[in-house]
Design an enzyme around this catalytic site. Structure first.
Site, short mmCIF file in Angstrom:
data_model
loop_
_atom_site.label_atom_id
_atom_site.label_comp_id
_atom_site.label_asym_id
_atom_site.label_seq_id
_atom_site.Cartn_x
_atom_site.Cartn_y
_atom_site.Cartn_z
N ASP A 100 55.76 13.70 57.38
CA ASP A 100 55.32 12.62 58.28
C ASP A 100 54.93 11.38 57.49
OD1 ASP A 100 55.67 14.08 60.62
OD2 ASP A 100 53.71 13.51 61.44
N TYR A 151 52.28 29.14 58.71
CA TYR A 151 52.72 29.04 60.11
C TYR A 151 52.99 30.42 60.72
CZ TYR A 151 53.47 24.00 60.74
OH TYR A 151 53.32 22.65 60.91
N ASP A 160 47.59 17.26 46.99
CA ASP A 160 46.73 16.08 47.21
C ASP A 160 47.24 14.89 46.40
OD1 ASP A 160 46.03 17.53 44.94
OD2 ASP A 160 43.87 17.24 45.18
N LYS A 166 49.58 23.93 45.51
CA LYS A 166 48.14 23.80 45.31
C LYS A 166 47.75 24.95 44.37
CE LYS A 166 44.15 21.82 46.19
NZ LYS A 166 43.80 20.47 45.76
N ASP A 196 55.19 19.87 56.37
CA ASP A 196 54.95 19.25 57.68
C ASP A 196 54.19 17.94 57.48
OD1 ASP A 196 54.69 19.03 60.53
OD2 ASP A 196 52.63 19.77 60.34
#
Ligand code: IPM
Ligand code: MG
Length: 359
Positions: A251, A141, A223, A191, A247
């Site tokens: 959700d 970000y 993942d 990751k 982020d």
């Protein structure tokens, strides 16, 4: 000493939901909470008045406040602003960065009354209680260099995914300490099979682990974490991850609980100063209709009382009041179900206030 609270209603449904949360805050003041509450402009609302999403005046007020209550920012009205630095979202990112609010706590709790509202089978989500700890002021970000530029006759877009050891360590400590207070399980999501930055992330988490011998640390690729969240979400207690993965996963986790309209969040810096906001966005499609769910924002006030104002009893009182109105069968449209009473934003606010006062 009187502490300052800044309310930033923002855009879309922001003003409607913060209005209800502010009533609860006022009820806390009536019960002795010693705070001084003022309002400010952020996001599109600020852009319309000042031509920028985070005016200097708002930033000053934010820095002076012990805690900030934010509604939500953004909406189609401002999506056409070409200068990205003037978009409403930049106002939010600016407050996070300027105040150093690196520790983002995003609980995903399934209220037993709402287990049916989840898109997953009730038995998979009943009793769900996950805390996602998301790093909020670093990662892709904010990494430099970033931009869109011309290279070899075509445009190229690029961002930089970067974390220093110290950034990883401080969010790691927040997560380990959180796990110590909860179910003592911490899953770090990365990751590390592809990205060096998360190889370092994993190393730092491993290095911290011996300092928290009561916490069981595990690692998961992002993942797989996304898959596990919808396959068997109750395996998680505390999850720690970087800004972008957090982020996305937050959700997904939010929706497991039935409605993103129920979930509060806290963003804290090293001194306990914090910004509190619902996990959902500004929902421009329903703005102004008086049907938005104010509970996530009301529960954000509870988190504020707990994490920045050291008032756990008042926090509990709010949380219990919310549980009470759900028990009483009141539902806003997003969590509506058969046999329950669908109420407006203000009616929900009235009901929580009444339950708060009655306890
Ligand atoms: C969130 C939001 C923000 C983010 C946006 C509005 C900038 O999605 O708080 O999760 O990406 O962090
Ligand atoms: Mg988000």
């Amino acid at each position: 000493m009187t502490q300052k609270i800044l309310v930033l209603p923002g855009d879309g449904i922001g003003p409607e939901i913060t209005a209800q949360a502010s009533r609860i805050l006022a009820a806390c003041q009536a019960r002795g909470l010693d705070v001084d509450v003022e309002e400010g402009l952020l996001g599109g609302a600020a852009y319309d008045v000042h031509g920028e999403p985070l005016p200097a005046e708002t930033l000053e007020k934010a820095k002076a406040a012990r805690a900030i209550l934010l509604g939500a920012v953004g909406g189609p009205k401002w999506d056409k602003i070409e200068d990205l630095s003037k978009r409403p979202e930049k106002g939010l990112l600016g407050v996070r960065k300027q105040l150093g609010l690196f520790g983002n706590l995003r609980p995903a709790i399934t209220y037993p009354q709402l287990a049916d509202a989840s898109s997953l089978k009730p038995e998979l989500v009943a009793g769900l209680d996950i805390m996602i700890v998301r790093e909020l002021t670093g990662g892709i970000y904010f990494g430099q260099p970033r931009g869109i530029e011309e290279r070899d006759g075509e445009r190229v877009g690029f961002n930089t995914y970067v974390y220093s050891e110290s950034e990883i360590e401080r969010i790691g400590r927040v997560a380990f300490e959180m796990a110590q207070k909860r179910g003592k399980k911490l899953c770090s999501v990365d990751k590390a099979n592809v990205l060096e930055v998360t190889i370092l992330w994993r190393e730092v988490m491993e290095r911290l682990a011996p300092e928290y011998p009561d916490v069981e640390l595990s690692h998961m690729y992002v993942d797989n974490a996304a898959m596990q969240l919808v396959r068997a979400p109750k395996q998680f207690d505390v999850v720690v991850t970087g800004n972008m993965f957090g982020d996305i996963l937050s959700d997904a986790a939010a929706m497991l609980t039935g409605s993103i309209g129920m979930l509060p969040s806290a963003s804290l810096n090293e001194s306990g100063q914090g910004m509190y906001e619902p996990c959902h966005g500004s929902a421009p499609d329903i703005a102004g209709q008086g049907i938005a769910n104010p509970l996530a924002t009301i529960l954000s006030v509870a988190m504020m009382l707990r994490y920045s104002l050291d008032e756990p009893a008042l926090a509990q009182r709010i949380e219990d009041a919310v549980g009470q109105v759900l028990d009483d069968g009141l539902r806003t449209a997003d969590i509506a179900s058969e046999g329950m009473r669908t109420v407006s934003t203000a009616e929900m606010g009235d009901a929580v206030l009444a339950a708060f006062e009655a306890r």
